[in-house]
Design an enzyme around this catalytic site. Structure first.
Site, PDB file in Angstrom:
ATOM      1  N   ASP A 197      46.107  40.513  44.406  1.00 54.70           N
ATOM      2  CA  ASP A 197      45.045  39.699  43.807  1.00 54.70           C
ATOM      3  C   ASP A 197      45.556  39.086  42.515  1.00 54.70           C
ATOM      4  OD1 ASP A 197      45.114  41.822  42.048  1.00 54.70           O
ATOM      5  OD2 ASP A 197      42.961  42.254  42.146  1.00 54.70           O
ATOM      6  N   TYR A 199      44.403  39.980  50.753  1.00 54.40           N
ATOM      7  CA  TYR A 199      44.217  40.995  49.719  1.00 54.40           C
ATOM      8  C   TYR A 199      43.336  42.140  50.209  1.00 54.40           C
ATOM      9  CZ  TYR A 199      41.955  43.538  46.038  1.00 54.40           C
ATOM     10  OH  TYR A 199      41.439  44.569  45.305  1.00 54.40           O
ATOM     11  N   GLU A 239      35.526  46.638  47.790  1.00 60.66           N
ATOM     12  CA  GLU A 239      36.523  45.583  47.590  1.00 60.66           C
ATOM     13  C   GLU A 239      35.894  44.200  47.661  1.00 60.66           C
ATOM     14  OE1 GLU A 239      39.497  45.716  46.544  1.00 60.66           O
ATOM     15  OE2 GLU A 239      39.761  47.881  46.600  1.00 60.66           O
TER      16      GLU A 239
END
Length: 384
Positions: free
Chosen positions: A151, A133, A50
């Site tokens: 996002d 996020y 991520e």
């Protein structure tokens, strides 16, 4: 959670929300991409993916992700990794503060959680470099918690679903999209739901060449139904990067080694090795943020004089002409001019200044501008 009517948003009834979840997840399970981080439930590996995926394309990230986990397979390994190794593993990905924050977060995990990645959303969100996020992505994908991961891709989809008339680039507006996702997210499959929204926003509803007719949820999209897809999301144009003119000094010694300098300044490209870089007058006077010398020189000859006296090197400057190098950061546009020379003296005794042979370049972390400077020098020298 916000009052949706205050923002001109009419939230769907529960039956429509359920139908939306079913349609979206059905599409995702049939079309989801086979990605290495989707083959694991390891929160550490998911975290690495991520962070790497921020501002970076999936196909670019895959080899970096696999190499990073090969060298640093656990939180413990990351917490104790050298800065040079971290920058080398991240070399070319850009936004290098990401990996520095990851190391600090790994150290926090060792100190606060006994080396075990925290499983509570609030604990994940407290780690260095993990924003809303990323906390939502890890919580939902690794631990099955119904936490939204909002996002730019997700905001693009949501803005079209509800024709949200608020700029997605303004941080204070994020709460609108966060609140909508808190209602929409599937409580039974939150990780899949978040990833489905991301995939939808990055592919079918991408900012470039979208294919709205192929969207599995077009029947739910107010913008699609009203023919306003091109209006959403609302986002003000980005500010143009500030131009900056730099002078690079590519200096060799009699052994054919090159002078490299480690950037110890905080900010852009901190910790990387590069040819000595200096700013020339012409555009910006804000050089500290750029990471190179805080001194701004009027002319090339001023750089030569200052460099020789400060570094204690006698340089035979060459008249070779090299291609100019350009590199664009999010807020800076560098134009780098190259000057080459030969030195017969040793460089000052400093851990941040070294003569390095080309065969050893691979041992030093180089940022993208350094690679570009080297390519331009080779082109000018006609080195294969």
């Amino acid at each position: 959670m916000i009052n949706f009517s205050d923002y001109g948003i009419e939230m769907w009834p529960e039956e429509r929300i359920e139908a939306f979840r079913k349609k979206l997840l059905s599409w995702y399970h049939e079309h989801k991409r086979d990605l290495p981080w989707r083959r694991t439930q390891d929160p550490y590996a998911i975290w690495v993916s991520e962070i790497m995926l921020q501002q970076t394309r999936v196909d670019t990230v895959i080899p970096y992700y696999e190499r990073f986990l090969n060298y640093l397979p656990t939180v413990h390994d990351l917490a104790h990794a050298s800065d040079d190794l971290l920058l080398k593993l991240w070399e070319g990905l850009g936004y290098y503060s990401r990996v520095r924050n990851m190391k600090e977060a790994a150290q926090q995990i060792l100190e606060r959680h006994g080396g075990q990645f925290p499983s509570r959303h609030e604990d994940i969100a407290r780690l260095k470099g993990i924003g809303p996020y990323t906390a939502g992505a890890i919580s939902s994908i690794a631990f099955g918690l119904p936490e939204p991961a909002v996002d730019g891709n997700v905001m693009r989809v949501v803005s079209r679903l509800f024709e949200v008339d608020y700029d997605i680039g303004i941080p204070s507006n994020r709460k609108i999209f966060q609140s909508i996702m808190e209602v929409l997210i599937d409580p039974h499959y939150p990780g899949d739901f978040n990833q489905a929204m991301m995939d939808l926003g990055s592919d079918i509803e991408s900012p470039v060449n979208p294919r709205p007719e192929e969207s599995p949820v077009k029947d739910f999209s107010a913008a699609y139904q009203h023919g306003t897809m091109d209006r959403y999301p609302i986002k003000a144009p980005k500010k143009r990067p500030i131009p900056q003119r730099l002078q690079a000094l590519i200096i060799r010694n009699e052994q054919g080694e090159f002078l490299l300098e480690k950037n110890e300044e905080k900010g852009l490209l901190s910790g990387f090795w590069h040819f000595p870089l200096f700013e020339l007058q012409g555009h910006s006077d804000d050089s500290k943020e750029a990471g190179e010398s805080a001194i701004v020189f009027s002319e090339q000859r001023d750089v030569k004089k200052w460099f020789a006296s400060t570094y204690g090197l006698e340089i035979d400057w060459e008249e070779n002409v090299y291609p100019k190098v350009q590199h664009i950061f999010s807020h800076r546009k560098w134009t780098i001019e190259i000057l080459s020379g030969l030195s017969k003296k040793e460089c000052p005794n400093s851990p941040h200044l070294k003569w390095v042979s080309v065969s050893d370049f691979h041992e030093y972390p180089f940022a993208k501008p350094q690679h570009k400077m080297w390519d331009a020098f080779r082109q000018g020298e006609r080195i294969e």
